[in-house]
Design a protein around this motif. Structure first.
Motif, PDB file in Angstrom:
ATOM      1  N   GLU A  47       0.824  -1.204   0.000  1.00  0.00           N
ATOM      2  CA  GLU A  47       0.000   0.000   0.000  1.00  0.00           C
ATOM      3  C   GLU A  47       0.863   1.261   0.000  1.00  0.00           C
ATOM      4  OE1 GLU A  47      -2.175  -3.485   1.181  1.00  0.00           O
ATOM      5  OE2 GLU A  47      -0.325  -2.625   2.006  1.00  0.00           O
ATOM      6  N   ILE A  51       0.763   4.032  -3.011  1.00  0.00           N
ATOM      7  CA  ILE A  51       0.391   5.426  -2.771  1.00  0.00           C
ATOM      8  C   ILE A  51       1.505   6.362  -3.225  1.00  0.00           C
ATOM      9  CG2 ILE A  51       0.045   7.112  -0.911  1.00  0.00           C
ATOM     10  CD1 ILE A  51      -1.681   4.977   0.493  1.00  0.00           C
ATOM     11  N   ASP A  54       1.187   6.687  -6.894  1.00  0.00           N
ATOM     12  CA  ASP A  54      -0.144   7.050  -7.389  1.00  0.00           C
ATOM     13  C   ASP A  54      -0.175   8.549  -7.726  1.00  0.00           C
ATOM     14  OD1 ASP A  54      -2.886   7.597  -7.739  1.00  0.00           O
ATOM     15  OD2 ASP A  54      -3.483   6.108  -6.246  1.00  0.00           O
ATOM     16  N   ARG A  56      -2.518  10.427  -8.070  1.00  0.00           N
ATOM     17  CA  ARG A  56      -3.558  11.159  -7.338  1.00  0.00           C
ATOM     18  C   ARG A  56      -3.070  11.651  -5.982  1.00  0.00           C
ATOM     19  NH1 ARG A  56      -7.895   6.404  -7.821  1.00  0.00           N
ATOM     20  NH2 ARG A  56      -5.941   5.299  -7.336  1.00  0.00           N
ATOM     21  N   SER A 299      -4.232  13.363  -1.095  1.00  0.00           N
ATOM     22  CA  SER A 299      -4.895  12.905  -2.315  1.00  0.00           C
ATOM     23  C   SER A 299      -5.653  14.054  -2.970  1.00  0.00           C
ATOM     24  CB  SER A 299      -5.846  11.752  -2.011  1.00  0.00           C
ATOM     25  OG  SER A 299      -6.898  12.176  -1.169  1.00  0.00           O
ATOM     26  N   ALA A 303      -9.562   7.597  -3.951  1.00  0.00           N
ATOM     27  CA  ALA A 303      -8.712   6.442  -4.259  1.00  0.00           C
ATOM     28  C   ALA A 303      -9.048   5.331  -3.276  1.00  0.00           C
ATOM     29  CB  ALA A 303      -7.235   6.811  -4.165  1.00  0.00           C
ATOM     30  N   ARG A 304      -8.615   4.129  -3.619  1.00  0.00           N
ATOM     31  CA  ARG A 304      -8.826   2.988  -2.732  1.00  0.00           C
ATOM     32  C   ARG A 304      -7.504   2.228  -2.588  1.00  0.00           C
ATOM     33  NH1 ARG A 304     -12.911   0.140  -0.469  1.00  0.00           N
ATOM     34  NH2 ARG A 304     -12.684  -2.130  -0.219  1.00  0.00           N
ATOM     35  N   HIS A 305      -7.058   2.098  -1.354  1.00  0.00           N
ATOM     36  CA  HIS A 305      -5.830   1.364  -1.069  1.00  0.00           C
ATOM     37  C   HIS A 305      -6.035   0.570   0.213  1.00  0.00           C
ATOM     38  CE1 HIS A 305      -3.199   3.070  -4.156  1.00  0.00           C
ATOM     39  NE2 HIS A 305      -3.732   4.261  -3.904  1.00  0.00           N
ATOM     40  N   ASP A 309     -11.404   3.080   1.394  1.00  0.00           N
ATOM     41  CA  ASP A 309     -11.725   4.178   0.479  1.00  0.00           C
ATOM     42  C   ASP A 309     -11.176   5.481   1.051  1.00  0.00           C
ATOM     43  OD1 ASP A 309     -13.159   2.716  -1.487  1.00  0.00           O
ATOM     44  OD2 ASP A 309     -14.868   2.608  -0.113  1.00  0.00           O
TER      45      ASP A 309
END
Length: 424
Positions: A47, A51, A54, A56, A299, A303-305, A309
Protein backbone atom coordinates in the motif's frame (compact mmCIF):
# COMPACT_ATOMS: atom_id res chain seq x y z
CA UNK A 1 -4.70 -0.14 21.51
CA UNK A 2 -6.86 1.99 19.22
CA UNK A 3 -5.25 3.97 16.38
CA UNK A 4 -5.54 7.34 18.13
CA UNK A 5 -3.73 6.07 21.23
CA UNK A 6 -1.10 4.35 19.09
CA UNK A 7 -0.51 7.57 17.15
CA UNK A 8 -0.14 9.52 20.40
CA UNK A 9 2.41 6.96 21.59
CA UNK A 10 4.29 7.20 18.29
CA UNK A 11 4.55 10.98 18.67
CA UNK A 12 5.84 10.74 22.25
CA UNK A 13 9.59 10.86 22.99
CA UNK A 14 9.66 7.13 23.80
CA UNK A 15 7.72 6.31 20.64
CA UNK A 16 10.06 8.35 18.47
CA UNK A 17 13.18 6.74 19.92
CA UNK A 18 11.81 3.23 19.24
CA UNK A 19 8.80 3.34 16.89
CA UNK A 20 8.78 -0.33 15.89
CA UNK A 21 6.55 -1.70 18.71
CA UNK A 22 4.01 1.04 17.99
CA UNK A 23 4.04 0.21 14.29
CA UNK A 24 2.89 -3.29 15.17
CA UNK A 25 0.05 -1.91 17.26
CA UNK A 26 -1.05 0.13 14.25
CA UNK A 27 -0.54 -2.79 11.87
CA UNK A 28 -3.06 -4.79 13.88
CA UNK A 29 -5.70 -2.42 12.46
CA UNK A 30 -4.71 -3.09 8.84
CA UNK A 31 -2.28 -1.81 6.21
CA UNK A 32 -4.17 1.50 5.89
CA UNK A 33 -5.47 2.77 9.23
CA UNK A 34 -8.07 5.55 9.61
CA UNK A 35 -6.74 7.76 12.41
CA UNK A 36 -9.09 10.73 12.23
CA UNK A 37 -11.35 12.58 9.80
CA UNK A 38 -9.59 12.48 6.43
CA UNK A 39 -6.38 11.24 8.09
CA UNK A 40 -4.78 7.82 7.49
CA UNK A 41 -1.66 5.94 8.54
CA UNK A 42 -0.10 3.49 6.08
CA UNK A 43 1.81 0.50 7.51
CA UNK A 44 1.65 -1.98 4.60
CA UNK A 45 4.49 -2.33 2.11
CA UNK A 46 2.32 -2.83 -0.98
CA UNK A 47 0.00 0.00 0.00
CA UNK A 48 2.84 2.41 0.80
CA UNK A 49 4.55 1.64 -2.49
CA UNK A 50 1.28 2.10 -4.41
CA UNK A 51 0.39 5.43 -2.77
CA UNK A 52 3.87 6.86 -3.37
CA UNK A 53 3.51 6.00 -7.06
CA UNK A 54 -0.14 7.05 -7.39
CA UNK A 55 -0.48 10.28 -9.41
CA UNK A 56 -3.56 11.16 -7.34
CA UNK A 57 -1.33 11.67 -4.29
CA UNK A 58 1.09 14.56 -3.93
CA UNK A 59 3.01 16.49 -1.31
CA UNK A 60 1.47 19.47 0.47
CA UNK A 61 1.40 22.45 -1.90
CA UNK A 62 0.91 26.12 -1.03
CA UNK A 63 -2.89 25.98 -1.08
CA UNK A 64 -2.98 22.99 1.23
CA UNK A 65 -0.41 24.52 3.56
CA UNK A 66 -2.63 27.61 3.79
CA UNK A 67 -5.39 25.33 5.12
CA UNK A 68 -3.31 23.31 7.55
CA UNK A 69 -0.56 25.76 8.54
CA UNK A 70 -1.86 29.33 8.57
CA UNK A 71 1.03 31.76 8.60
CA UNK A 72 3.54 29.24 7.25
CA UNK A 73 5.09 31.88 4.98
CA UNK A 74 6.38 33.63 8.09
CA UNK A 75 8.59 30.63 8.89
CA UNK A 76 11.94 30.69 7.02
CA UNK A 77 12.28 26.93 7.53
CA UNK A 78 8.87 26.00 6.13
CA UNK A 79 9.17 28.56 3.35
CA UNK A 80 12.60 27.29 2.32
CA UNK A 81 11.57 23.63 2.24
CA UNK A 82 8.34 24.49 0.39
CA UNK A 83 10.26 26.11 -2.48
CA UNK A 84 12.43 23.05 -3.08
CA UNK A 85 11.77 19.92 -5.10
CA UNK A 86 11.16 18.10 -1.80
CA UNK A 87 7.80 19.81 -1.29
CA UNK A 88 6.53 20.60 -4.78
CA UNK A 89 4.42 18.60 -7.20
CA UNK A 90 4.67 18.20 -10.97
CA UNK A 91 5.25 20.10 -13.17
CA UNK A 92 7.36 22.30 -10.85
CA UNK A 93 8.91 19.28 -9.14
CA UNK A 94 9.85 17.68 -12.47
CA UNK A 95 11.35 20.95 -13.76
CA UNK A 96 13.58 21.42 -10.71
CA UNK A 97 14.57 17.77 -10.44
CA UNK A 98 15.75 17.65 -14.07
CA UNK A 99 18.16 20.52 -13.44
CA UNK A 100 19.93 18.67 -10.61
CA UNK A 101 19.66 15.12 -11.95
CA UNK A 102 22.76 15.39 -14.16
CA UNK A 103 24.99 15.26 -11.08
CA UNK A 104 23.49 11.93 -9.98
CA UNK A 105 23.64 9.80 -13.13
CA UNK A 106 24.87 6.19 -12.70
CA UNK A 107 28.07 7.03 -14.57
CA UNK A 108 28.88 10.00 -12.33
CA UNK A 109 28.08 8.06 -9.16
CA UNK A 110 30.30 5.16 -10.23
CA UNK A 111 33.11 7.59 -10.98
CA UNK A 112 32.97 8.87 -7.39
CA UNK A 113 33.85 5.52 -5.82
CA UNK A 114 37.58 6.25 -5.57
CA UNK A 115 36.82 9.60 -3.94
CA UNK A 116 34.56 7.94 -1.37
CA UNK A 117 37.17 5.26 -0.61
CA UNK A 118 39.90 7.88 -0.14
CA UNK A 119 37.74 10.01 2.17
CA UNK A 120 36.65 6.98 4.21
CA UNK A 121 40.28 5.86 4.60
CA UNK A 122 41.30 9.32 5.82
CA UNK A 123 38.49 9.37 8.38
CA UNK A 124 39.45 5.93 9.68
CA UNK A 125 43.04 7.16 10.01
CA UNK A 126 41.75 10.06 12.11
CA UNK A 127 39.65 7.72 14.27
CA UNK A 128 42.76 5.61 14.87
CA UNK A 129 44.79 8.66 15.85
CA UNK A 130 42.16 9.70 18.40
CA UNK A 131 41.31 6.27 19.77
CA UNK A 132 44.44 4.16 19.53
CA UNK A 133 44.97 4.36 23.31
CA UNK A 134 41.46 3.07 24.01
CA UNK A 135 39.79 6.48 24.26
CA UNK A 136 36.19 6.28 22.97
CA UNK A 137 35.52 8.01 19.67
CA UNK A 138 32.13 9.39 18.60
CA UNK A 139 31.46 7.56 15.35
CA UNK A 140 28.76 10.03 14.33
CA UNK A 141 31.05 13.05 14.65
CA UNK A 142 34.22 11.39 13.35
CA UNK A 143 32.89 9.30 10.46
CA UNK A 144 29.13 9.13 9.86
CA UNK A 145 28.78 12.89 9.43
CA UNK A 146 32.03 13.94 7.70
CA UNK A 147 31.99 11.22 5.04
CA UNK A 148 28.66 12.08 3.37
CA UNK A 149 28.98 15.80 4.01
CA UNK A 150 32.37 15.75 2.34
CA UNK A 151 30.98 13.96 -0.69
CA UNK A 152 27.91 16.17 -1.18
CA UNK A 153 29.95 19.33 -0.54
CA UNK A 154 32.40 18.25 -3.22
CA UNK A 155 29.47 17.91 -5.64
CA UNK A 156 28.11 21.32 -4.68
CA UNK A 157 31.50 22.99 -4.65
CA UNK A 158 31.43 23.89 -0.94
CA UNK A 159 34.98 24.59 0.38
CA UNK A 160 36.28 21.91 2.74
CA UNK A 161 36.90 24.49 5.49
CA UNK A 162 33.17 25.30 5.64
CA UNK A 163 31.89 21.74 6.04
CA UNK A 164 31.91 21.61 9.86
CA UNK A 165 29.33 24.42 9.91
CA UNK A 166 26.52 22.40 8.42
CA UNK A 167 25.80 19.71 11.00
CA UNK A 168 24.11 22.01 13.53
CA UNK A 169 22.34 24.08 10.87
CA UNK A 170 20.96 20.98 9.17
CA UNK A 171 19.97 19.33 12.45
CA UNK A 172 18.07 22.47 13.39
CA UNK A 173 16.37 22.86 10.00
CA UNK A 174 15.26 19.24 9.68
CA UNK A 175 13.11 19.58 12.79
CA UNK A 176 10.54 21.05 10.41
CA UNK A 177 10.24 17.64 8.70
CA UNK A 178 8.84 16.05 11.86
CA UNK A 179 5.09 15.30 11.91
CA UNK A 180 4.72 17.51 14.98
CA UNK A 181 6.85 20.49 15.99
CA UNK A 182 6.60 22.87 18.94
CA UNK A 183 6.88 26.65 18.53
CA UNK A 184 10.28 26.47 20.25
CA UNK A 185 11.50 23.78 17.85
CA UNK A 186 10.18 25.78 14.89
CA UNK A 187 12.14 28.82 16.05
CA UNK A 188 15.31 26.70 16.10
CA UNK A 189 14.51 25.34 12.62
CA UNK A 190 13.94 28.87 11.36
CA UNK A 191 17.36 29.97 12.59
CA UNK A 192 19.00 27.01 10.86
CA UNK A 193 17.18 27.89 7.65
CA UNK A 194 18.32 31.51 7.82
CA UNK A 195 21.95 30.53 8.34
CA UNK A 196 21.89 28.00 5.50
CA UNK A 197 20.20 30.45 3.16
CA UNK A 198 22.74 33.17 4.03
CA UNK A 199 25.60 30.77 3.39
CA UNK A 200 24.32 29.71 -0.01
CA UNK A 201 23.50 33.29 -0.99
CA UNK A 202 27.21 34.03 -0.59
CA UNK A 203 28.23 30.87 -2.45
CA UNK A 204 25.90 31.73 -5.33
CA UNK A 205 27.43 35.21 -5.55
CA UNK A 206 30.90 33.67 -5.55
CA UNK A 207 29.97 31.24 -8.36
CA UNK A 208 28.67 34.15 -10.43
CA UNK A 209 32.06 35.83 -10.05
CA UNK A 210 34.08 32.63 -10.53
CA UNK A 211 32.20 29.69 -12.10
CA UNK A 212 33.46 26.21 -11.25
CA UNK A 213 32.82 22.63 -12.30
CA UNK A 214 30.20 21.93 -9.64
CA UNK A 215 26.46 21.59 -9.17
CA UNK A 216 26.08 25.04 -7.62
CA UNK A 217 27.51 26.68 -10.74
CA UNK A 218 25.23 24.58 -12.96
CA UNK A 219 22.13 25.66 -11.03
CA UNK A 220 23.23 29.30 -10.92
CA UNK A 221 23.71 29.28 -14.68
CA UNK A 222 20.30 27.65 -15.19
CA UNK A 223 18.73 30.41 -13.12
CA UNK A 224 20.64 33.22 -14.81
CA UNK A 225 20.00 31.99 -18.34
CA UNK A 226 16.25 31.59 -17.83
CA UNK A 227 14.51 32.48 -14.57
CA UNK A 228 11.52 30.43 -15.67
CA UNK A 229 13.64 27.28 -15.34
CA UNK A 230 14.64 28.09 -11.76
CA UNK A 231 13.61 31.11 -9.71
CA UNK A 232 15.89 32.77 -7.19
CA UNK A 233 13.96 31.33 -4.23
CA UNK A 234 14.02 27.89 -5.84
CA UNK A 235 17.76 28.13 -6.46
CA UNK A 236 18.57 28.75 -2.81
CA UNK A 237 15.94 26.31 -1.49
CA UNK A 238 17.21 23.47 -3.65
CA UNK A 239 20.84 24.09 -2.75
CA UNK A 240 19.86 23.87 0.92
CA UNK A 241 17.83 20.69 0.40
CA UNK A 242 20.51 19.04 -1.75
CA UNK A 243 23.07 19.66 0.97
CA UNK A 244 20.88 18.59 3.90
CA UNK A 245 19.36 15.56 2.17
CA UNK A 246 22.77 14.69 0.79
CA UNK A 247 24.20 13.85 4.18
CA UNK A 248 21.42 13.58 6.80
CA UNK A 249 20.04 10.30 5.44
CA UNK A 250 23.47 8.77 4.86
CA UNK A 251 24.75 9.84 8.27
CA UNK A 252 21.81 8.02 9.85
CA UNK A 253 22.29 4.98 7.61
CA UNK A 254 25.94 4.70 8.62
CA UNK A 255 25.23 5.06 12.34
CA UNK A 256 22.16 2.82 12.40
CA UNK A 257 23.93 0.24 10.25
CA UNK A 258 27.09 0.11 12.34
CA UNK A 259 25.11 -0.61 15.52
CA UNK A 260 23.23 -3.41 13.77
CA UNK A 261 26.47 -4.95 12.49
CA UNK A 262 28.14 -4.76 15.89
CA UNK A 263 25.07 -6.41 17.40
CA UNK A 264 25.41 -9.23 14.82
CA UNK A 265 29.09 -10.22 14.93
CA UNK A 266 28.64 -13.31 12.75
CA UNK A 267 27.17 -11.23 9.95
CA UNK A 268 29.84 -8.57 10.45
CA UNK A 269 32.57 -11.22 10.18
CA UNK A 270 31.17 -12.39 6.83
CA UNK A 271 31.14 -8.84 5.46
CA UNK A 272 34.67 -8.25 6.74
CA UNK A 273 35.91 -11.25 4.78
CA UNK A 274 33.64 -10.74 1.76
CA UNK A 275 33.21 -7.04 0.92
CA UNK A 276 31.44 -8.10 -2.28
CA UNK A 277 28.45 -8.90 -0.05
CA UNK A 278 28.03 -5.17 0.74
CA UNK A 279 25.15 -4.38 -1.67
CA UNK A 280 22.87 -6.97 -0.04
CA UNK A 281 23.89 -5.90 3.44
CA UNK A 282 23.10 -2.25 2.72
CA UNK A 283 19.63 -3.07 1.38
CA UNK A 284 18.84 -5.12 4.47
CA UNK A 285 20.18 -2.41 6.77
CA UNK A 286 17.96 0.12 5.00
CA UNK A 287 15.00 -2.20 5.48
CA UNK A 288 15.75 -3.21 9.04
CA UNK A 289 16.31 0.27 10.53
CA UNK A 290 15.42 2.89 7.96
CA UNK A 291 17.12 6.28 8.26
CA UNK A 292 13.89 7.86 6.98
CA UNK A 293 10.82 6.58 8.79
CA UNK A 294 7.94 8.43 7.18
CA UNK A 295 6.70 10.75 4.50
CA UNK A 296 3.27 12.25 3.81
CA UNK A 297 0.94 12.61 0.84
CA UNK A 298 -2.38 14.33 0.15
CA UNK A 299 -4.90 12.90 -2.32
CA UNK A 300 -6.37 15.08 -5.05
CA UNK A 301 -9.07 12.57 -6.02
CA UNK A 302 -10.83 9.60 -4.41
CA UNK A 303 -8.71 6.44 -4.26
CA UNK A 304 -8.83 2.99 -2.73
CA UNK A 305 -5.83 1.36 -1.07
CA UNK A 306 -5.66 -1.47 1.43
CA UNK A 307 -9.39 -2.08 1.08
CA UNK A 308 -9.98 1.42 2.44
CA UNK A 309 -11.72 4.18 0.48
CA UNK A 310 -9.74 7.41 0.67
CA UNK A 311 -11.75 10.48 -0.31
CA UNK A 312 -10.23 13.47 -2.05
CA UNK A 313 -8.10 15.62 0.27
CA UNK A 314 -7.17 12.61 2.41
CA UNK A 315 -3.93 13.14 4.27
CA UNK A 316 -1.82 9.99 4.53
CA UNK A 317 1.26 9.46 6.67
CA UNK A 318 3.24 6.73 4.90
CA UNK A 319 5.21 4.94 7.62
CA UNK A 320 8.22 3.75 5.64
CA UNK A 321 9.78 2.08 8.66
CA UNK A 322 6.60 0.07 9.25
CA UNK A 323 6.24 -0.82 5.57
CA UNK A 324 9.82 -2.13 5.53
CA UNK A 325 8.83 -4.54 8.30
CA UNK A 326 5.54 -5.71 6.79
CA UNK A 327 5.41 -9.50 7.41
CA UNK A 328 3.33 -9.94 4.24
CA UNK A 329 6.38 -8.73 2.28
CA UNK A 330 9.27 -9.89 4.48
CA UNK A 331 8.96 -13.05 6.63
CA UNK A 332 10.31 -12.53 10.16
CA UNK A 333 10.71 -8.81 9.48
CA UNK A 334 12.17 -8.06 12.92
CA UNK A 335 15.19 -10.26 12.21
CA UNK A 336 18.29 -8.80 10.55
CA UNK A 337 19.16 -11.13 7.68
CA UNK A 338 21.66 -9.81 5.12
CA UNK A 339 21.05 -12.93 3.00
CA UNK A 340 17.34 -12.19 2.72
CA UNK A 341 16.33 -12.46 -0.95
CA UNK A 342 14.51 -9.77 -2.93
CA UNK A 343 14.96 -6.85 -0.55
CA UNK A 344 13.61 -3.59 -1.96
CA UNK A 345 13.25 -1.17 0.97
CA UNK A 346 11.10 1.93 0.70
CA UNK A 347 13.59 3.96 2.73
CA UNK A 348 14.28 6.31 -0.20
CA UNK A 349 10.61 6.47 -1.17
CA UNK A 350 9.13 5.55 -4.54
CA UNK A 351 7.52 7.27 -7.50
CA UNK A 352 8.22 10.87 -8.59
CA UNK A 353 9.79 11.84 -5.26
CA UNK A 354 12.17 8.89 -5.09
CA UNK A 355 15.35 10.23 -3.47
CA UNK A 356 17.60 11.81 -6.09
CA UNK A 357 20.72 10.87 -4.14
CA UNK A 358 19.76 7.28 -3.29
CA UNK A 359 22.49 5.76 -5.45
CA UNK A 360 25.12 8.02 -3.87
CA UNK A 361 24.00 7.06 -0.35
CA UNK A 362 24.15 3.38 -1.28
CA UNK A 363 27.65 3.81 -2.72
CA UNK A 364 28.92 5.48 0.44
CA UNK A 365 27.47 2.74 2.67
CA UNK A 366 28.75 -0.07 0.41
CA UNK A 367 32.23 1.39 0.67
CA UNK A 368 32.13 2.35 4.34
CA UNK A 369 30.94 -0.80 6.11
CA UNK A 370 33.43 -3.33 4.67
CA UNK A 371 36.27 -0.83 5.00
CA UNK A 372 35.47 -0.10 8.65
CA UNK A 373 35.21 -3.79 9.51
CA UNK A 374 38.43 -4.74 7.71
CA UNK A 375 40.59 -1.87 8.96
CA UNK A 376 39.10 -1.88 12.49
CA UNK A 377 38.45 -5.55 13.31
CA UNK A 378 38.26 -4.69 17.02
CA UNK A 379 35.68 -1.93 16.57
CA UNK A 380 33.17 -2.07 19.45
CA UNK A 381 30.50 0.00 21.14
CA UNK A 382 31.73 2.02 24.13
CA UNK A 383 28.60 2.51 26.18
CA UNK A 384 25.03 3.10 25.10
CA UNK A 385 24.50 5.15 21.92
CA UNK A 386 22.17 8.13 22.27
CA UNK A 387 19.26 8.30 19.84
CA UNK A 388 17.99 11.59 18.50
CA UNK A 389 14.40 12.17 19.60
CA UNK A 390 13.22 12.34 16.01
CA UNK A 391 10.85 10.14 14.03
CA UNK A 392 11.12 11.26 10.40
CA UNK A 393 14.93 11.14 10.31
CA UNK A 394 15.98 8.26 12.57
CA UNK A 395 19.54 8.23 13.79
CA UNK A 396 21.97 8.69 16.65
CA UNK A 397 23.05 11.93 18.28
CA UNK A 398 26.19 10.26 19.61
CA UNK A 399 27.63 6.80 18.98
CA UNK A 400 30.73 6.14 21.12
CA UNK A 401 33.03 3.36 19.91
CA UNK A 402 36.50 2.05 20.64
CA UNK A 403 38.69 1.25 17.65
CA UNK A 404 40.25 -1.83 19.28
CA UNK A 405 43.47 -3.60 18.38
CA UNK A 406 44.16 -2.50 14.81
CA UNK A 407 46.89 -5.12 14.48
CA UNK A 408 44.46 -7.99 15.05
CA UNK A 409 44.17 -10.33 12.06
CA UNK A 410 41.01 -10.65 10.07
CA UNK A 411 38.64 -13.21 11.53
CA UNK A 412 39.10 -16.80 10.41
CA UNK A 413 35.47 -17.59 10.92
CA UNK A 414 33.70 -18.94 7.88
CA UNK A 415 30.82 -17.43 6.01
CA UNK A 416 27.53 -18.02 7.83
CA UNK A 417 25.46 -20.92 6.67
CA UNK A 418 23.20 -19.93 3.83
CA UNK A 419 25.44 -17.38 2.12
CA UNK A 420 26.03 -19.68 -0.83
CA UNK A 421 22.34 -19.94 -1.54
CA UNK A 422 21.58 -16.23 -1.27
CA UNK A 423 24.71 -14.17 -1.71
CA UNK A 424 23.88 -10.44 -1.64
Amino acid sequence: MDPADALALLMSPAGRVDPYPTYEKLRAHGPVVPAGPGFYLVTGYAEADAILRDARFGVLDDDLRDQFMPGWRESPAVLSISRSMLRTNPPDHSRMRRLAAGAFTPRRIAAMRDVVVAQADELIDAMLARGRDGTPVDFQAEFAYPLPVGVICALLGVPAADRPLFRRWATDLTGVLEPEITPEELAVADQGAVELRDYFSELVAERRRAPADDLTTALVQAHDSDGARLSGDELLANLVVLLVAGFETTTNLLGNGLVVLLDHPRAAAALREHPEFAPGYVEELLRYDSPVQLTSRMSTAPARHGEVDLPAASWTIVLLGAANRDPRRYPEPGRFDPWRPQVHPLSFGAGPHYCLGAALARLEARVAFPLLLRRLPGLALAGTPERRVRLTLRGYATLPVTVGDVAAPLTDRGTPAGTARATP
